[in-house]
Design a protein around this motif. Structure first.
Motif, short mmCIF file in Angstrom:
data_model
loop_
_atom_site.label_atom_id
_atom_site.label_comp_id
_atom_site.label_asym_id
_atom_site.label_seq_id
_atom_site.Cartn_x
_atom_site.Cartn_y
_atom_site.Cartn_z
N UNK A 87 0.82 -1.20 0.00
CA UNK A 87 0.00 0.00 0.00
C UNK A 87 0.87 1.26 0.00
N UNK A 88 1.95 1.22 0.78
CA UNK A 88 2.84 2.39 0.86
C UNK A 88 3.54 2.67 -0.46
N UNK A 89 4.12 1.63 -1.06
CA UNK A 89 4.87 1.82 -2.31
C UNK A 89 3.95 1.90 -3.53
N UNK A 90 2.71 1.45 -3.38
CA UNK A 90 1.78 1.47 -4.50
C UNK A 90 0.76 2.57 -4.40
N UNK A 91 -0.30 2.33 -3.61
CA UNK A 91 -1.43 3.26 -3.54
C UNK A 91 -1.02 4.64 -3.04
N UNK A 100 1.94 6.09 -2.66
CA UNK A 100 2.93 6.78 -3.47
C UNK A 100 2.31 7.30 -4.77
N UNK A 101 1.33 6.54 -5.30
CA UNK A 101 0.65 6.99 -6.52
C UNK A 101 -0.16 8.26 -6.24
N UNK A 102 -0.71 8.39 -5.04
CA UNK A 102 -1.43 9.62 -4.68
C UNK A 102 -0.48 10.81 -4.72
N UNK A 103 0.72 10.62 -4.20
CA UNK A 103 1.70 11.71 -4.17
C UNK A 103 2.08 12.11 -5.59
N UNK A 104 2.30 11.11 -6.46
CA UNK A 104 2.69 11.41 -7.84
C UNK A 104 1.58 12.11 -8.61
N UNK A 105 0.31 11.85 -8.21
CA UNK A 105 -0.82 12.49 -8.88
C UNK A 105 -1.11 13.89 -8.33
N UNK A 106 -0.34 14.30 -7.31
CA UNK A 106 -0.51 15.64 -6.78
C UNK A 106 -1.22 15.72 -5.45
N UNK A 107 -1.75 14.59 -4.96
CA UNK A 107 -2.42 14.58 -3.66
C UNK A 107 -1.37 14.31 -2.58
N UNK A 108 -0.48 15.28 -2.43
CA UNK A 108 0.72 15.10 -1.59
C UNK A 108 0.37 14.92 -0.11
N UNK A 109 -0.49 15.78 0.42
CA UNK A 109 -0.83 15.72 1.84
C UNK A 109 -1.46 14.38 2.19
N UNK A 110 -2.42 13.95 1.40
CA UNK A 110 -3.11 12.69 1.65
C UNK A 110 -2.14 11.51 1.58
N UNK A 111 -1.26 11.52 0.58
CA UNK A 111 -0.30 10.42 0.42
C UNK A 111 0.67 10.32 1.57
N UNK A 112 1.31 11.45 1.92
CA UNK A 112 2.30 11.43 3.00
C UNK A 112 1.65 11.19 4.36
N UNK A 113 0.41 11.66 4.55
CA UNK A 113 -0.29 11.41 5.80
C UNK A 113 -0.50 9.91 6.00
N UNK A 114 -0.95 9.22 4.94
CA UNK A 114 -1.16 7.78 5.05
C UNK A 114 0.14 7.02 5.22
N UNK A 115 1.18 7.47 4.53
CA UNK A 115 2.49 6.83 4.70
C UNK A 115 2.99 7.03 6.13
N UNK A 116 2.83 8.26 6.64
CA UNK A 116 3.28 8.54 8.00
C UNK A 116 2.53 7.74 9.05
N UNK A 117 1.21 7.65 8.90
CA UNK A 117 0.41 6.89 9.86
C UNK A 117 0.73 5.40 9.81
N UNK A 118 0.92 4.87 8.60
CA UNK A 118 1.29 3.46 8.47
C UNK A 118 2.66 3.20 9.09
N UNK A 119 3.60 4.09 8.83
CA UNK A 119 4.93 3.95 9.42
C UNK A 119 4.89 4.02 10.93
N UNK A 120 4.06 4.93 11.47
CA UNK A 120 3.93 5.05 12.93
C UNK A 120 3.42 3.75 13.53
N UNK A 121 2.40 3.15 12.90
CA UNK A 121 1.83 1.92 13.43
C UNK A 121 2.81 0.76 13.34
N UNK A 122 3.50 0.65 12.21
CA UNK A 122 4.50 -0.42 12.05
C UNK A 122 5.64 -0.23 13.06
#
Length: 697
Positions: A645-649, A651-673
């Motif tokens: 999900x991190x490297x696919x979904x 990251x694709x959000x970030x590349x499409x311009x939805x930077x805040x949403x993408x990094x927020x989800x990456x950050x939350x996933x990283x926090x939980x892991x």
């Protein structure tokens, strides 16, 4: 070759019966060593507010209602995109060897520690650092879980806006009267689309569907629809949405369960104290009466009151979650969950009997190879690991560990009740998941995908469905007929709730052929059943979140940690409700469900790790594999999903311009892991120290 559902159901029932009779008895006698001579915290800390000795049948109802949310209903329905076999195997094996074991052992651990939360148990068994990491993980999971559960209720009860693909077209029937209104506030034009309008989403033959009922269409701009050149088809611009009204029937019935529960609570604990059977009969009759009376709401003067928009439904759910969290457990939460358990268990029993009598054939393929490797409408990934995060609560759920260390241990009357409440309720939830899977898998493939593919995604999947030999001309006679019977459009109603309701209605209708005219009743009954199923988890989850937030706030100022001080309760509950309400308001099933699945399963990994450590610390390390092996399996599937999900979904959000949403989800996933890593390492160190100490002695 399709498989008769009756044999699947009978086989599952046999496996669950054997698991409860023998495996749960082994866990109770040898592993947990349940002993009624131990006094439970419901007696030692009885305050009439949060700690209260409760009849085991009432507590079973509360616990089952609290743990049974959207997961076992919606997850199996969505997972049909992979075929029915992977989900069926995971549900049966997972619930017997992982989910029920986790729920029971966490309930034992919490009950023996004064009703401590999972974070408190972690602090005691693993140390303060792991305890803090557990608390952070739990709070995050509660917020995401309640958002995931709540958004399904919104999809089932609230008004819905179904996006329609850009550059697709509508062709009105000849001579139709077309009206439209422009709103200066929203800068949109709303059209009244007549019945028999054709929606064309592709260029090839069959890539169209006919709307059999009238509906409203919202389009940005002032009268923006224009006919295609040399055609009478009107082209849909970007932002066109079909407006679906809310379910007034389901909302009315759900609303009625609140005053009924309040009455039953007073009756059982004040008017006729201890008269559980009397209160149960009165409450059950009242709930059934409210269900039947709901059929009179559509078309009446009360329809507008109970036909809520999406935003109104979110506000209503948030208000209910707040009130249920701060009232005493005996007044609303426990009796309402107990009453809803009648409807839940009764409906599941009726479905089991219905499957046996109707014996529908599973028309979904055992494995759908078209979506098995790259995913489908809901999950853009392969069977492994996505089927395991899609179907979570029916097999194993970290959220259950919060209930087993939240409200339930504070109400256990005696230890031997734990076997039925912890292990038995989870087996019941596994059965719910199997029934939901059968209901969805028994739908014709064309009907399943007509309902479950968003209208805006029709062009994307048109060719794939042809390869799958799915007759997808959009004019399925049965689906069109059912739309007329239920009074709603069913095409493009994604999210799983409508699919399950249609599957349940078909099973009931086939099992009772003399009542074929009740298809509309069965459909709306199923919608109400799903919403009721989920709301009973929201009230308990909000209360558990309030407990945890008060633990955090209590460290800043001690009075804020007092569970009996109303201002502190109000503050903590407001923070929890605002958080999950915000995610519902800004999210969708497609964005929330995968995150919910990962977070939920990672919390299950945390719970199993803590229970494994407690067994080692108690000198029962020989039984540790019973929880360690499920933990390792869950770790493998969920961490793989988190990486994908991190490297696919995301990251694709970030590349499409939805930077805040993408990094927020990456950050939350990283926090939980990261929290999981801290807890697992702490557990490993603790267990090694314990083994070294035993060897030295």
């Amino acid at each position: 070759m399709s498989v008769p559902a009756m044999w699947v159901m009978l086989g599952v029932l046999a496996i669950l019966a054997v698991a409860y009779r023998y495996y749960s008895a082994f866990l109770a006698a040898r592993v947990a060593a349940l002993d009624d001579s131990r006094v439970t915290p419901a007696h030692t800390r009885n305050d009439g507010q949060n700690f209260h000795p409760t009849n085991k049948w009432v507590l079973f109802g509360h616990h089952f209602a609290a743990i049974s949310g959207a997961g076992p209903l919606i997850g199996p329905v969505l997972a049909i995109q992979f075929g029915y076999l992977p989900g069926l195997i995971w549900l049966v094996v997972g619930v017997c060897l992982a989910g029920a074991v986790q729920d029971m052992m966490v309930l034992v651990a919490s009950t023996r520690r004064g009703g401590q939360s999972l974070a408190g148990i972690a602090r005691e068994e693993l140390g303060p650092i792991a305890g803090g990491a557990t608390a952070i993980a739990i709070l995050y999971v509660i917020i995401i879980a309640l958002a995931g559960l709540g958004i399904v209720v919104v999809k089932a009860l609230g008004g819905e806006e179904i996006k329609m693909a850009e550059n697709t077209s509508l062709t009105y029937p000849k001579g139709a009267d077309i009206t439209h209104d422009f709103s200066a506030i929203t800068q949109e034009t709303t059209y009244s689309v007549p019945p028999k309008t054709v929606y064309r989403f592709g260029k090839e033959k069959g890539e169209e569907l006919v709307f059999q009922e009238p509906f409203r269409l919202a389009v940005p701009g002032l009268n923006p629809l224009s006919p295609r050149k040399n055609s009478d088809a009107y082209v849909l611009p970007k932002g066109a949405r079909r407006l679906v009204p809310g379910s007034s029937w389901g909302t009315f019935t759900i609303f009625c369960t609140i005053p009924i529960a309040l009455f039953v609570g007073f009756y059982m604990y004040r008017f006729r104290k201890g008269k559980v059977i009397e209160a149960s009969i009165i409450g059950a009759i009242a709930v059934l009466a409210a269900t039947v009376a709901g059929a009179w709401i559509p078309g009446s003067a009360l329809e507008r009151v109970f036909s809520l928009s999406r935003e109104e439904t979110i506000f209503a759910i948030a208000a209910y979650g707040f009130v249920a969290s701060v009232l005493p457990v005996w007044l609303l939460l426990c009796p309402r969950d107990y009453l809803s358990s009648f409807l839940k268990i009764g409906t599941i029993a009726l479905l089991v009997v219905g499957v046996i009598l109707a014996n529908p054939r599973l028309q979904a393929p055992p494995i759908n190879w078209q979506f098995a490797q790259k995913g489908g409408p809901y999950f853009n990934g392969p069977i492994f690991p996505y089927v395991f995060i899609c179907i979570m609560c029916g097999a194993i759920s970290g959220f259950h560990a919060l209930v087993s260390s939240g409200t339930t241990p504070k109400m256990v009357n005696k230890e031997t009740d734990i076997r039925m409440i912890g292990y038995g309720a989870m087996l019941m939830e596994g059965l719910v998941g199997v029934v939901a899977l059968i209901a969805a898998a028994s739908l014709p493939n064309s009907m399943y995908y007509d309902i479950n593919i968003d209208l805006a995604q029709k062009p994307k999947y048109a060719q794939v469905l042809k390869v799958m030999n799915v007759d997808h001309d959009g004019d399925s006679t049965e689906l069109v007929t059912m739309e007329g019977q239920v009074g709603e459009s069913l095409h493009g109603r994604t999210g799983g709730a409508v699919t399950l309701a249609v599957g349940m209605a078909r099973i009931f209708t086939t099992a009772l052929p003399g009542l074929k005219g009740l298809v509309g009743f069965w459909y709306h009954f199923a919608i109400m059943f799903e919403a009721l199923f989920i709301l009973t988890t929201i009230d308990t989850g909000t209360r558990i979140g309030r407990f945890l937030v008060q633990e955090f706030l209590g460290k800043l100022w001690k009075p804020l940690g007092n569970l009996d001080w109303l201002p502190a309760s109000f503050l903590a509950t407001s923070l929890v409700v605002f958080a999950w309400g915000y995610f519902i308001y800004t999210g969708s099933v497609a964005t929330i469900w995968p995150m919910f699945g990962m977070a939920n399963q990672l919390l299950a990994l945390i719970a199993l790790t803590i229970v494994t450590t407690s067994l080692v610390n108690a000198g029962k390390g020989r039984y540790a594999p019973l929880t360690l092996l499920p933990a390792l399996f869950v770790a493998t599937t969920t961490l793989t999903a988190a990486y994908m999900e991190t490297t696919g979904t995301y990251w694709s959000w970030i590349k499409k311009g939805d930077v805040l949403k993408g990094w927020l989800n990456i950050g939350l996933t990283g926090l939980l892991v990261g929290c999981v890593a801290v807890i697992v390492m702490s557990a490993l160190v603790t267990c090694l120290r314990g083994q070294k100490k035993i060897i030295e002695e």
